[in-house]
Design a protein around this motif. Structure first.
Motif, PDB file in Angstrom:
ATOM      1  N   SER A  39       4.225  -2.350   2.735  1.00 46.82           N
ATOM      2  CA  SER A  39       4.946  -2.117   3.984  1.00 46.82           C
ATOM      3  C   SER A  39       6.443  -1.980   3.725  1.00 46.82           C
ATOM      4  N   PRO A  40       7.159  -1.338   4.646  1.00 37.10           N
ATOM      5  CA  PRO A  40       8.613  -1.209   4.472  1.00 37.10           C
ATOM      6  C   PRO A  40       9.257  -2.584   4.363  1.00 37.10           C
ATOM      7  N   GLY A  41      10.237  -2.683   3.529  1.00 36.23           N
ATOM      8  CA  GLY A  41      10.903  -3.962   3.356  1.00 36.23           C
ATOM      9  C   GLY A  41      11.900  -3.902   2.229  1.00 36.23           C
ATOM     10  N   GLY A  42      12.456  -5.051   1.910  1.00 39.50           N
ATOM     11  CA  GLY A  42      13.541  -5.179   0.934  1.00 39.50           C
ATOM     12  C   GLY A  42      13.232  -4.641  -0.441  1.00 39.50           C
ATOM     13  N   GLY A  43      14.158  -4.764  -1.348  1.00 36.80           N
ATOM     14  CA  GLY A  43      14.138  -4.227  -2.714  1.00 36.80           C
ATOM     15  C   GLY A  43      12.831  -4.388  -3.452  1.00 36.80           C
ATOM     16  N   THR A  44      12.804  -5.301  -4.404  1.00 35.83           N
ATOM     17  CA  THR A  44      11.606  -5.526  -5.208  1.00 35.83           C
ATOM     18  C   THR A  44      10.690  -6.510  -4.502  1.00 35.83           C
ATOM     19  N   MET A  45       9.417  -6.135  -4.406  1.00 29.83           N
ATOM     20  CA  MET A  45       8.432  -6.988  -3.738  1.00 29.83           C
ATOM     21  C   MET A  45       7.398  -7.433  -4.765  1.00 29.83           C
ATOM     22  N   ARG A  46       7.014  -8.709  -4.722  1.00 33.33           N
ATOM     23  CA  ARG A  46       5.943  -9.218  -5.574  1.00 33.33           C
ATOM     24  C   ARG A  46       4.675  -9.263  -4.732  1.00 33.33           C
ATOM     25  N   LEU A  47       3.643  -8.592  -5.212  1.00 36.06           N
ATOM     26  CA  LEU A  47       2.376  -8.504  -4.495  1.00 36.06           C
ATOM     27  C   LEU A  47       1.247  -9.011  -5.376  1.00 36.06           C
ATOM     28  N   SER A  48       0.206  -9.468  -4.714  1.00 35.03           N
ATOM     29  CA  SER A  48      -0.974  -9.955  -5.408  1.00 35.03           C
ATOM     30  C   SER A  48      -2.201  -9.488  -4.638  1.00 35.03           C
ATOM     31  N   THR A  49      -3.234  -9.061  -5.349  1.00 37.91           N
ATOM     32  CA  THR A  49      -4.470  -8.655  -4.699  1.00 37.91           C
ATOM     33  C   THR A  49      -5.641  -8.893  -5.635  1.00 37.91           C
ATOM     34  N   ILE A  50      -6.821  -8.935  -5.064  1.00 38.59           N
ATOM     35  CA  ILE A  50      -8.048  -9.146  -5.833  1.00 38.59           C
ATOM     36  C   ILE A  50      -8.837  -7.842  -5.834  1.00 38.59           C
ATOM     37  N   ILE A  51      -9.294  -7.454  -7.023  1.00 35.64           N
ATOM     38  CA  ILE A  51     -10.091  -6.236  -7.193  1.00 35.64           C
ATOM     39  C   ILE A  51     -11.512  -6.651  -7.539  1.00 35.64           C
ATOM     40  N   ARG A  52     -12.465  -6.144  -6.781  1.00 36.07           N
ATOM     41  CA  ARG A  52     -13.882  -6.381  -7.080  1.00 36.07           C
ATOM     42  C   ARG A  52     -14.324  -5.362  -8.125  1.00 36.07           C
ATOM     43  N   SER A  53     -15.181  -5.805  -9.048  1.00 35.12           N
ATOM     44  CA  SER A  53     -15.603  -4.962 -10.151  1.00 35.12           C
ATOM     45  C   SER A  53     -17.125  -4.879 -10.190  1.00 35.12           C
ATOM     46  N   VAL A  54     -17.651  -3.753 -10.686  1.00 42.65           N
ATOM     47  CA  VAL A  54     -19.106  -3.611 -10.799  1.00 42.65           C
ATOM     48  C   VAL A  54     -19.652  -4.387 -11.995  1.00 42.65           C
ATOM     49  N   GLY A  55     -18.828  -4.655 -12.961  1.00 38.02           N
ATOM     50  CA  GLY A  55     -19.217  -5.446 -14.129  1.00 38.02           C
ATOM     51  C   GLY A  55     -18.159  -6.505 -14.367  1.00 38.02           C
TER      52      GLY A  55
END
Length: 144
Positions: free
Chosen positions: A107-123
């Protein structure tokens, strides 16, 4: 012993004009201009492909989660923080093949953003990386 050997003259009709005589002096200029235009075009394409990216995303780390999932942490820096963006992250298995993928809305916002997310995998995933980022946010990810 001071006899000099004369070089016989070449027949003009058989071998063409002598090397120093050019029939069309404008052809040098034409080929020079064409070479300049092609060089400028190649430089422009190289700048577009290898210039600085408008969105810079760097993976900070990842951690394996249960049930064939992996969490990725990344820093995203944009040249225009007021615009929304999307980043595609992916999980890879032991062979290096992509085993999971996810799109993240930034989303729009300040300079550097730290993000975290979980990716589901088939294996079973062994690593996660960032495939790429763009300002072309798909409509289904848009918040507006």
């Amino acid at each position: 012993m001071g006899a000099e050997t004369a070089v016989p003259a070449r027949p003009e009709g058989r071998y063409g004009p002598t090397p120093g005589a050019s029939r069309r002096p404008w052809t040098r200029w034409l080929f020079g201009i064409i070479a300049l235009v092609v060089s400028l075009g190649a430089a422009f394409v190289a700048y577009l492909n290898f210039g600085t990216a408008p969105i810079d995303a760097q993976r900070i780390g990842f951690s394996i989660k249960p049930d064939n999932a992996i969490e990725i942490v990344m820093d995203v820096t944009r040249d225009d923080p007021g615009r929304p963006a999307v980043c595609i992250v992916r999980a890879r298995d032991l062979s290096g093949a992509e085993s999971g993928r996810r799109e993240i809305l930034i989303s729009p916002g300040g300079g550097t953003m730290r993000l975290s997310t979980i990716i589901r995998s088939v294996g079973e995933p062994v690593t996660a990386d960032i495939f790429g980022c763009s300002y072309d946010v798909p409509r289904y990810l848009s918040t507006s």
